[in-house]
Design an enzyme around this catalytic site. Sequence first.
Site, short mmCIF file in Angstrom:
data_model
loop_
_atom_site.label_atom_id
_atom_site.label_comp_id
_atom_site.label_asym_id
_atom_site.label_seq_id
_atom_site.Cartn_x
_atom_site.Cartn_y
_atom_site.Cartn_z
N LYS A 190 0.86 -1.18 0.00
CA LYS A 190 0.00 0.00 0.00
C LYS A 190 0.89 1.22 0.00
CE LYS A 190 -4.50 0.50 0.13
NZ LYS A 190 -5.51 -0.46 -0.35
P1 NAD Z 1 -12.99 7.37 -3.03
O1 NAD Z 1 -11.95 8.39 -2.77
O2 NAD Z 1 -13.46 7.13 -4.39
O3 NAD Z 1 -14.27 7.67 -2.11
C1 NAD Z 1 -14.18 7.82 -0.72
C2 NAD Z 1 -15.53 8.30 -0.24
O4 NAD Z 1 -15.52 8.33 1.20
C3 NAD Z 1 -15.87 9.70 -0.69
O5 NAD Z 1 -17.26 9.77 -0.98
C4 NAD Z 1 -15.53 10.54 0.54
O6 NAD Z 1 -16.24 11.75 0.58
C5 NAD Z 1 -16.01 9.60 1.62
N1 NAD Z 1 -15.50 9.91 2.94
C6 NAD Z 1 -14.25 10.29 3.30
N2 NAD Z 1 -14.20 10.50 4.62
C7 NAD Z 1 -15.44 10.23 5.08
C8 NAD Z 1 -16.03 10.25 6.37
N3 NAD Z 1 -15.32 10.57 7.46
N4 NAD Z 1 -17.35 9.92 6.49
C9 NAD Z 1 -18.08 9.57 5.42
N5 NAD Z 1 -17.57 9.53 4.19
C10 NAD Z 1 -16.26 9.86 4.03
O7 NAD Z 1 -12.41 6.02 -2.36
P2 NAD Z 1 -12.83 4.52 -2.68
O8 NAD Z 1 -11.88 4.00 -3.70
O9 NAD Z 1 -14.29 4.42 -2.90
O10 NAD Z 1 -12.43 3.81 -1.31
C11 NAD Z 1 -13.32 3.74 -0.21
C12 NAD Z 1 -12.88 2.62 0.72
O11 NAD Z 1 -12.86 1.39 0.00
C13 NAD Z 1 -11.47 2.77 1.31
O12 NAD Z 1 -11.45 2.19 2.60
C14 NAD Z 1 -10.61 1.93 0.38
O13 NAD Z 1 -9.43 1.48 0.99
C15 NAD Z 1 -11.58 0.78 0.11
N6 NAD Z 1 -11.29 0.02 -1.12
C16 NAD Z 1 -11.25 0.62 -2.34
C17 NAD Z 1 -10.99 -0.14 -3.46
C18 NAD Z 1 -11.00 0.45 -4.84
O14 NAD Z 1 -10.92 -0.32 -5.81
N7 NAD Z 1 -11.12 1.74 -5.02
C19 NAD Z 1 -10.74 -1.52 -3.35
C20 NAD Z 1 -10.79 -2.11 -2.08
C21 NAD Z 1 -11.07 -1.33 -0.97
#
Ligand code: NAD
Length: 421
Positions: free
Chosen positions: A110
């Site tokens: 990561k």
């Molecule tokens: P992203 O940046 O596209 O979206 C993140 C979202 O979370 C946004 O809507 C943001 O406003 C919101 N957010 C941030 N802080 C917040 C809070 N305190 N309360 C409520 N909402 C909040 O990110 P993503 O890629 O969707 O990732 C989200 C989660 O999923 C993370 O934990 C990431 O590690 C996990 N994840 C993502 C992927 C991927 O393929 N993108 C894969 C596995 C896991």
Amino acid sequence: MNASSIYSGPVFEMARQQFEAVADHLDIPTHERARIVIPKRALAVSCPIHRDDGSVAVFQGYRVQHHLTLGPTKGGTRFAPNVDVGEVAALAVWMSWKCALAGLPYGGAKGGIAVDPRSLSRRELEALSRRYMQEMIPFVGPHTDVMAPDMGTNEQVMAWFMDTYSMYQGQTVSEVVTGKPVESGGTIGRREATGRGVAYLVGRAADTINLQLNGSTAIIQGFGNVGSVAATTLQAAGVNIIGVSDHSAAYFDRRGLDVAALAEHVRKTGALAGYSREALFDASDLLLQECTILIPAAVERVVTEKNASLLKCRILAEGANGPTTPQADAILRDRPDVFVIPDVLCNAGGVIVSYFEWVQGLQQLFWNETEVNDRLNRTLERSFQAVCKRATQQRLSTRDAALSLGVEVVLKAKRMRGLFP
Ligand code: NAD
């Protein structure tokens, strides 16, 4: 672990506690544990960029590679204000268990930069992305460590990473990152993969507890890549999305929210704020509302010992990494009314399709969307069945079952190979 370790903080502590519980269950001797859980290596870099006003700002960046025992490492890059080496290390460790559970030939990695990407102009974001990748060049590569998007990064950032690495090599090396735009060597279906995977597994969890998805309700925290795609896919399956939130606002309406209109609003403005006045809701209360499916899809440690006993959902689908603390987990273990789909299983769709993208890039042979989605569902199905079987046979929570399956793979490989990787 040594008290002077660079890996510290509440998120790394969570990953370590989860590992210790699983190591106890698997009877891993104490002397073997550090070798399995402590990351292989970490890099900290400072990334100076010119701001638009001519000043220079310096941002701190990290990359942690957990183990190299099964192949290259693989993992996302997070741009968020609170990123530190402990959080990045925890996310790398979770990636290892996730990849092992899904049968992918990777260790976990990561990376991240401590920055609020929303505070940068597009030019500044490009400069920072390129500078970060420039600093990472000796540390990553298509057979060493393959990056992907995570919170705060997207296809555009991956294209800048790939271009920076490629220019240094003197040739296009698209396989050094995944989650690229399809036009730059990415795969169809990667952008949607994590959210689609979450929705697929919610469907399987519903089957398992004899629950009809059609007509059920869902609340989703985080409306970015994972949350918005999960919402869209579940709504198409007949689920009523009654609550959503992001960093800027929360909305709740028992009659259901218009997911397409919410997604369009975020596409235009970058956040949920300003979408509607009527459905505005207190974000801290959102997780406690009655619903069939609760999906944390944003940050870590939102299901805690304070609210775990108060959740009113039937399925807790962990789209985010690390949303549930070990203390909350202990409470959920005594709540058979809540089916937990643990993060290492629930959000694995992203890395599974990243693996497909890497394979297609190495072969320069590209698949169509049906092929990608069918293989994704088959891989998730295998993992889901393995987790349910282990949980039932060994009377474990779904999280302990998933983690023990992942840890076991890494343990066996390390025992076979020896001390180096
Ligand atoms: P992203 O940046 O596209 O979206 C993140 C979202 O979370 C946004 O809507 C943001 O406003 C919101 N957010 C941030 N802080 C917040 C809070 N305190 N309360 C409520 N909402 C909040 O990110 P993503 O890629 O969707 O990732 C989200 C989660 O999923 C993370 O934990 C990431 O590690 C996990 N994840 C993502 C992927 C991927 O393929 N993108 C894969 C596995 C896991």
